[in-house]
Design a protein around this motif. Sequence first.
Motif, short mmCIF file in Angstrom:
data_model
loop_
_atom_site.label_atom_id
_atom_site.label_comp_id
_atom_site.label_asym_id
_atom_site.label_seq_id
_atom_site.Cartn_x
_atom_site.Cartn_y
_atom_site.Cartn_z
N ARG A 1 36.01 58.73 29.14
CA ARG A 1 36.95 57.69 28.72
C ARG A 1 36.18 56.44 28.28
O ARG A 1 35.38 55.90 29.05
N ALA A 2 36.43 55.99 27.06
CA ALA A 2 35.77 54.78 26.56
C ALA A 2 36.50 53.57 27.13
O ALA A 2 37.73 53.50 27.09
N ILE A 3 35.75 52.64 27.66
CA ILE A 3 36.34 51.43 28.24
C ILE A 3 36.31 50.34 27.17
O ILE A 3 35.25 49.81 26.84
N THR A 4 37.47 50.00 26.68
CA THR A 4 37.56 49.03 25.58
C THR A 4 38.49 47.87 25.92
O THR A 4 38.77 47.03 25.08
N TYR A 5 38.98 47.86 27.16
CA TYR A 5 40.01 46.88 27.55
C TYR A 5 39.61 46.31 28.91
O TYR A 5 39.43 47.07 29.87
N VAL A 6 39.43 45.00 28.97
CA VAL A 6 39.04 44.36 30.24
C VAL A 6 40.06 43.29 30.60
O VAL A 6 40.45 42.48 29.76
N ARG A 7 40.49 43.35 31.85
CA ARG A 7 41.41 42.33 32.37
C ARG A 7 40.62 41.42 33.30
O ARG A 7 39.94 41.92 34.21
N VAL A 8 40.71 40.16 33.06
CA VAL A 8 39.90 39.21 33.84
C VAL A 8 40.82 38.27 34.59
O VAL A 8 41.62 37.54 33.98
N SER A 9 40.71 38.29 35.90
CA SER A 9 41.50 37.38 36.72
C SER A 9 40.70 36.08 36.87
O SER A 9 39.57 36.11 37.37
N VAL A 10 41.29 34.97 36.44
CA VAL A 10 40.53 33.71 36.44
C VAL A 10 40.81 32.87 37.69
O VAL A 10 40.15 31.86 37.92
N THR A 11 41.79 33.28 38.47
CA THR A 11 42.07 32.61 39.74
C THR A 11 42.90 33.55 40.60
O THR A 11 43.64 34.38 40.07
N ASP A 12 42.77 33.43 41.92
CA ASP A 12 43.65 34.21 42.79
C ASP A 12 44.86 33.37 43.20
O ASP A 12 45.75 33.84 43.89
N ARG A 13 44.87 32.11 42.77
CA ARG A 13 45.96 31.21 43.16
C ARG A 13 47.16 31.35 42.23
O ARG A 13 47.03 31.81 41.10
N CYS A 14 48.30 30.90 42.73
CA CYS A 14 49.51 31.00 41.93
C CYS A 14 50.49 29.95 42.40
O CYS A 14 50.48 29.56 43.57
N ASP A 15 51.34 29.51 41.49
CA ASP A 15 52.39 28.56 41.87
C ASP A 15 53.65 29.28 42.35
O ASP A 15 54.62 28.64 42.73
N PHE A 16 53.68 30.62 42.32
CA PHE A 16 54.77 31.41 42.89
C PHE A 16 54.20 32.25 44.04
O PHE A 16 52.99 32.34 44.20
N ARG A 17 55.09 32.87 44.78
CA ARG A 17 54.69 33.80 45.84
C ARG A 17 55.60 35.03 45.77
O ARG A 17 56.36 35.29 46.70
N CYS A 18 55.57 35.73 44.66
CA CYS A 18 56.51 36.86 44.49
C CYS A 18 56.42 37.81 45.70
O CYS A 18 55.31 38.15 46.14
N VAL A 19 57.59 38.22 46.18
CA VAL A 19 57.64 38.94 47.46
C VAL A 19 56.91 40.28 47.42
O VAL A 19 56.45 40.75 48.45
N TYR A 20 56.81 40.88 46.23
CA TYR A 20 56.16 42.19 46.14
C TYR A 20 54.67 42.05 45.83
O TYR A 20 53.93 43.02 45.85
N CYS A 21 54.24 40.82 45.51
CA CYS A 21 52.85 40.59 45.10
C CYS A 21 52.03 39.95 46.20
O CYS A 21 50.89 40.34 46.45
N MET A 22 52.63 38.98 46.88
CA MET A 22 51.87 38.21 47.88
C MET A 22 52.61 38.18 49.20
O MET A 22 53.84 38.31 49.24
N SER A 23 51.85 37.94 50.26
CA SER A 23 52.51 37.67 51.53
C SER A 23 52.84 36.17 51.55
O SER A 23 52.39 35.42 50.69
N GLU A 24 53.63 35.77 52.54
CA GLU A 24 54.08 34.38 52.55
C GLU A 24 52.92 33.42 52.84
O GLU A 24 52.82 32.34 52.27
N ASP A 25 52.02 33.87 53.72
CA ASP A 25 50.91 32.98 54.09
C ASP A 25 49.61 33.51 53.50
O ASP A 25 48.74 34.02 54.21
N MET A 26 49.49 33.41 52.20
CA MET A 26 48.28 33.89 51.54
C MET A 26 47.12 32.95 51.83
O MET A 26 47.30 31.73 51.91
N HIS A 27 45.93 33.53 52.01
CA HIS A 27 44.73 32.70 52.12
C HIS A 27 43.98 32.85 50.81
O HIS A 27 43.62 33.96 50.43
N PHE A 28 43.77 31.74 50.15
CA PHE A 28 43.11 31.81 48.86
C PHE A 28 41.62 31.55 49.02
O PHE A 28 41.17 30.99 50.01
N LEU A 29 40.89 31.97 48.01
CA LEU A 29 39.42 31.84 48.06
C LEU A 29 39.02 30.37 47.96
O LEU A 29 39.67 29.60 47.24
#
Length: 365
Positions: free
Chosen positions: A43-71
């Motif tokens: 499989r040729a890798i031609t697509y890269v997703r880059v996360s530029v922060t682990d922080r967010c102004d939301f806390r979607c219930v399926y994505c994060m826990s309520e008390d997230m610890h950020f880097l």
Amino acid sequence: MIQRCMVIRLGKPYTIAMNKHIINLDSTSPAGQPTPMVDPFGRAITYVRVSVTDRCDFRCVYCMSEDMHFLPKQDLLSLEELDRLCTAFVDKGTRKLRITGGEPLVRRDIMKLFKSLSRHLDSGALDELTVTTNGSQLAKYATDLAACGVKRINVSLDTLDADKFRAVTRWGELSKVLGGIEVAQKAGIAVKINAVALQGVNEDEFESLVRWSHGIGADMTFIEVMPLGEVSGQRADQYIPLSRVKAQLMERFTLTDIAYKTGGPARYVSVKETGGRIGFITPLTHNFCESCNRVRVTCTGTLYMCLGQEDAADLRTPLRADPTNESLNKAIDAAILRKPKGHDFIIERGANIPSVGRHMSMTGG
Ligand code: SAM
Ligand code: SF4
């Protein structure tokens, strides 16, 4: 365009079709030079997703826990380092870069990164620079994004009900997101709406989400919830197989399978009644690993070769240790050779252990 590269595991020369180009893979390229990325399964890798922060102004219930610890902020790659890393991937044949997070648009001075990466669009090295966003900051940044060559964006929007929206994001404001989408469209950016199908949250809104999205000229994609990271409650209480979503939509719309692709994992149908498209991303019920063309890098420079596996490679150390990128290229090559065949996501009632411990907000969606 003919490129030459070395695939260490394979020893003898061979050819593959990558990104519409025929690439001759042999063993003549010096180690550490930028060479195309091809995994052990061809499989040729031609697509890269880059996360530029682990922080967010939301806390979607399926994505994060309520008390997230950020880097701690000092652990993050600087914008200059992110640019170098992205550029190294572009030099290695990446044609599509998606900036994500956390919420990418809350990272301070993030437009500097977009502006600087846009040179790869200008040079033709990159086909697409795009972003996945919750939309909260779009009104502020959409015009700048368009000026940086961003032509299409994904906006995550799981419900059109302001109260439900506040509940699912734990404090997001729907009107701000809708306003941001409007500004983005006015700036000429094609918007795709992404909704995670969530039991008890948006089950009654699949049709209205489609009608609304298509009404504003946006494609719409549904996503199955994945067992990533600990969240409050049972994953089984959130999960809906998209076969159910599709069946529900087929009662209202005439859906026709189409070959349309955006470089991602969605399988699309056209909707006769609206003239729009719906994508289905089904990591649980129908995995798309055989055609996987992507890897993900976190904001600390950790490369995940698969969203659903723990194995990872540290790119921050070689990036910082060697200004020539030789060590970085070697680290990427070694990691790509460890890209697994696929993920093993399972959601079972009673067994609430995530398939991988990290949240989606860390790896980047
Ligand atoms: N904050 C941005 C946003 O929400 O669009 C970008 C990052 S977010 C992690 C990227 C995508 O992942 C969003 O569409 C979100 O709905 C989705 N997502 C988050 N957690 C997920 C999970 N456990 N399963 C499936 N999709 C998830
Ligand atoms: Fe934030 Fe996106 Fe995760 Fe929601 S899905 S908490 S907006 S990172």
